[in-house]
Design a protein around this motif. Sequence first.
Motif, PDB file in Angstrom:
ATOM      1  N   ALA A 257       0.865  -1.231  -0.094  1.00 37.67           N
ATOM      2  CA  ALA A 257      -0.095  -0.126  -0.164  1.00 37.67           C
ATOM      3  C   ALA A 257       1.073   1.144  -0.033  1.00 37.67           C
ATOM      4  O   ALA A 257       0.479   2.163  -0.659  1.00 37.67           O
ATOM      5  N   ALA A 258       2.102   1.242   0.772  1.00 37.74           N
ATOM      6  CA  ALA A 258       2.632   2.574   0.894  1.00 37.74           C
ATOM      7  C   ALA A 258       3.537   2.668  -0.598  1.00 37.74           C
ATOM      8  O   ALA A 258       3.876   3.490  -0.957  1.00 37.74           O
ATOM      9  N   LEU A 259       3.938   1.475  -1.051  1.00 36.37           N
ATOM     10  CA  LEU A 259       4.589   1.814  -2.328  1.00 36.37           C
ATOM     11  C   LEU A 259       3.784   2.031  -3.364  1.00 36.37           C
ATOM     12  O   LEU A 259       4.106   2.829  -4.198  1.00 36.37           O
ATOM     13  N   ASP A 260       2.560   1.737  -3.302  1.00 36.45           N
ATOM     14  CA  ASP A 260       1.352   1.849  -4.628  1.00 36.45           C
ATOM     15  C   ASP A 260       1.046   3.414  -4.143  1.00 36.45           C
ATOM     16  O   ASP A 260       0.988   4.369  -5.108  1.00 36.45           O
ATOM     17  N   GLY A 266       0.883  -1.142  -8.392  1.00 40.35           N
ATOM     18  CA  GLY A 266       1.893  -2.149  -8.827  1.00 40.35           C
ATOM     19  C   GLY A 266       2.966  -1.933  -9.503  1.00 40.35           C
ATOM     20  O   GLY A 266       3.617  -2.787 -10.387  1.00 40.35           O
ATOM     21  N   ALA A 267       3.471  -0.596  -9.504  1.00 40.64           N
ATOM     22  CA  ALA A 267       4.573  -0.278 -10.211  1.00 40.64           C
ATOM     23  C   ALA A 267       5.993  -0.628  -9.634  1.00 40.64           C
ATOM     24  O   ALA A 267       6.820  -0.754 -10.381  1.00 40.64           O
ATOM     25  N   CYS A 268       5.980  -0.933  -8.440  1.00 41.69           N
ATOM     26  CA  CYS A 268       7.193  -1.417  -7.709  1.00 41.69           C
ATOM     27  C   CYS A 268       7.021  -2.656  -6.887  1.00 41.69           C
ATOM     28  O   CYS A 268       6.098  -3.019  -6.513  1.00 41.69           O
ATOM     29  N   THR A 269       8.152  -3.568  -6.964  1.00 40.45           N
ATOM     30  CA  THR A 269       8.033  -4.705  -5.973  1.00 40.45           C
ATOM     31  C   THR A 269       8.345  -4.257  -4.666  1.00 40.45           C
ATOM     32  O   THR A 269       9.054  -3.240  -4.496  1.00 40.45           O
ATOM     33  N   ASP A 391       8.347   7.456   5.362  1.00 39.59           N
ATOM     34  CA  ASP A 391       6.847   6.687   5.164  1.00 39.59           C
ATOM     35  C   ASP A 391       7.054   5.380   4.774  1.00 39.59           C
ATOM     36  O   ASP A 391       6.430   4.638   5.420  1.00 39.59           O
ATOM     37  N   LEU A 392       8.112   4.994   3.980  1.00 40.91           N
ATOM     38  CA  LEU A 392       8.063   3.425   3.329  1.00 40.91           C
ATOM     39  C   LEU A 392       8.696   2.594   4.733  1.00 40.91           C
ATOM     40  O   LEU A 392       8.184   1.539   4.778  1.00 40.91           O
ATOM     41  N   LEU A 393       9.758   3.070   5.452  1.00 42.49           N
ATOM     42  CA  LEU A 393      10.342   2.422   6.464  1.00 42.49           C
ATOM     43  C   LEU A 393       9.254   2.302   7.448  1.00 42.49           C
ATOM     44  O   LEU A 393       9.444   1.003   8.123  1.00 42.49           O
TER      45      LEU A 393
END
Length: 867
Positions: A257-260, A266-269, A391-393
């Motif tokens: 969710a944070a990646l999206d 779905g752009a990044c693994t 945020d991602l961490l």
Amino acid sequence: MSTFTLKHQHLALLIAGVLGTVFYLPAVAQEADVEDEVELEEVIVTGSRIATRDGEADSPIYTIENDSFRDSGFVTVDQYMNTIPQIVPAISSQSNNPSSNGRAFIDLRGLGSNRNLVLLDGRRGMGSTAGAVVDVNTIPSALIERVELITGGAAATYGADAVAGVVNFIMMKSFDGLALDSSYRITDQSDGEEVSADITFGGDFADGRGSAVFNISYFDRNAIYKGAREFSAQASSATGTFPGGGWSTGSNTPSQAALDANFGAGACTRNGGSAGFGFNPDGSLFCTGAQGNSAFNVVGFNGPDSWIAEKFYPDRFSYNFEPDNILVLPLTRWNIYSHFNLDLGEHFQPYAMAMFTNYNAKQELAATPAAGSTGFTVPVTNPFLPQQALDLLASRANPDAAFSFSKRFNSIGGRTGYNDHDVWQTTIGATGLIAGSWNYDVYGSYGRSAQNEIQGGNIRLPQTQALLDAIDGGVSECAGGLNLFGSVPISAECAALIELQAKNLTVVEQAIVEAVATGDLFELPAGPVQAAFGASYRNVDYDFKPDSGLQPGLVAGFNQQLPVSGRLQYKDLFTEVSVPILTDKRFVQSMSVTGGYRITYNNVFDSTNTWKLTGDWAVNDVVRFRGGYQHAVRSPNIAELFSPQVNNFPTFTNQDPCNTTGPNASNDEFGRNGPNGAAVAALCAQQSLVAAGPTYFQPFGQARAITGGNPDLQPEKADSWTAGVVLNEIFNVERLMFSIDYYSIDLKEVIAAVNAQTIVQRCFNRDGANPSYSASNTWCQLFERDQADGGVVGLQQLSQNQAFIKTSGIDFTFNWGREVGPGDLNFQMITSWVDKWESQTTSDDPTYDFAGTIGTTTGSSVPEWKG
């Protein structure tokens, strides 16, 4: 090259541009009737201690005259020697990575520069490495009378290191007059300038009984960087270490969710891609993509185009580190050489030689990449972390855990190595008549090579980690603190804390005493039986003192180092006997055989034996056959025995069987996508969950290995034989000569380290080495994987006795010349064909034939034809 010549008070002037000048001012004492002829009855030919009446050797020999060096246009000795077919161009004075720090070595038949000898007038030169390998550019080219190159092996004659042969530089013993030479070269792209100049002078003294020659030479070359050439400006291997920094997630990945929310649905693994997440210059993050998988391209990158390695982009991001590397090393060198001889009667003719070389070379690699075992961990409390990274961490399953961080320190600058070498050698000896036909040659030689290296661009790991761990980011320790996220400049105060300027000293000393007696034993119907008897003592001391900061775990940059020292002593007894069999018979103008034997006592390996048996059959003045068999034993040198085990970074480009994309992940039987893909993937998972990921691609173009010596090594053994025919003045054509020689060299118990690719791939059953795909297999136990990025680390790449190298082929030579007007017109051709160049790692492995192939490392090409 323009030439000015003044000789016998006649002046000839030729102007051919401004590329160089040459002055010759011989003294009037040189005048002589050009019609006078001097009969040369006996000369010493490389490959034998016994003088021969026709000046021809039983083994294949190739002679290079001084004019060849001058007319070639090459300024350094190694540039010309590397054009000779029997020599494989390896690391030269131009090489930057790998580098010999401005030194240049000879590699005969591609067997390695430590398996042939470089001689000066038949005597060992002064080596400048732990293997006592001679840098050929310490030899002044202006005083080279000729070079005799024998590639059929010569261990019984000159010592066990002559497995592949010898290169014997015959120097001028006298010079009457003054010569000034200079040259200037520049590339067609107006860079890489080379300037050389030398002065040679000499003359007779003591009423003509003595002669002396002196030479002083200078050479200077400017650097060329890889970015200056299209063929070298782009990286062809990948790296996972970026100028802005990188984050390897391991198994503690951010939420989808944070990646999206940051990069699009779905752009990044979740692991950031093939090399994790990268930091842009402004500190924002980008996903590094997955090579060959268009579903996960690079997303979010906003850095400069100069960062992009185009071969991998846009599927995958890799940094283009090549432009910052030197392509051609800058070099400044001074040579001083002198030789004198004195005739005090037929029983005592002393001689002396002294030479000194100083050269300075600069090596420069791309800025230090600190990653994996040389990387860092960053706490989430670091005050310089950008908000996007925070945020991602925070979205991870364990949000408070420190994360694995890598960084290429471009703001510190490239990794530079300034090398200053001093190499000198003195030889004092005497020759003369003992009695009857017996003569002696006794000499003592001492030499010393000292290399001072100053390294820049190394990063102190503990100090850098301490600043990253500090609550204030290191602000209290140095101005501005240490912000490594993006391209924030590092203050001079912080740079001084984390950068290491290392100083290393390498000293090699060599002492030699040798005595040889030659003469006739007794007479046979076909002629005298000639013999040579000799004894020698050689002591080699090696001492490497690295900077204390280069110890493993303390530094990233140049390879980590530990002190090395050792001593090898050799005591030799040797003999040669030449027996004439027939002479002046039908179909036999002359026929003889020569045998040689040497026993060597070594302070580490006790005694070893080498021997040879050669034959010569002259049918008539036109046709002559020659051949021989030689057995050699080469003991390990100081580096192979005593080098400490330290980190190194061997090339390992796209070769990991765990790759889901790349050359070894498609149809190879040991690859992820091959017929045994399920077993491969399972083994990858046992080693590292990251390496078993569906989009895994090795993060670096190099493995992180442990290299070093091995005190349990045993001597190498080699057997070689040659067979050939020489045709002189065929069809009564004067000065026409053709030769063809077959050679075969079989080297067993080869001392070498198994390359990184072989070790890793055999763990995955390459060559049937692990049919059960067991993680406890011997090959699998030679390396580990970084649990954060899956890369190969801790790879054990120590020297060991491998199975064999076998090479064979044919050498062809053709010479023809004739007088044309006031001069000579000469044609010469030398060609070599390699029939095979086979190698086997262990007795259980298959044999590979590398003839006609190129490899991934410098000097690993084996062209089938070269001429």
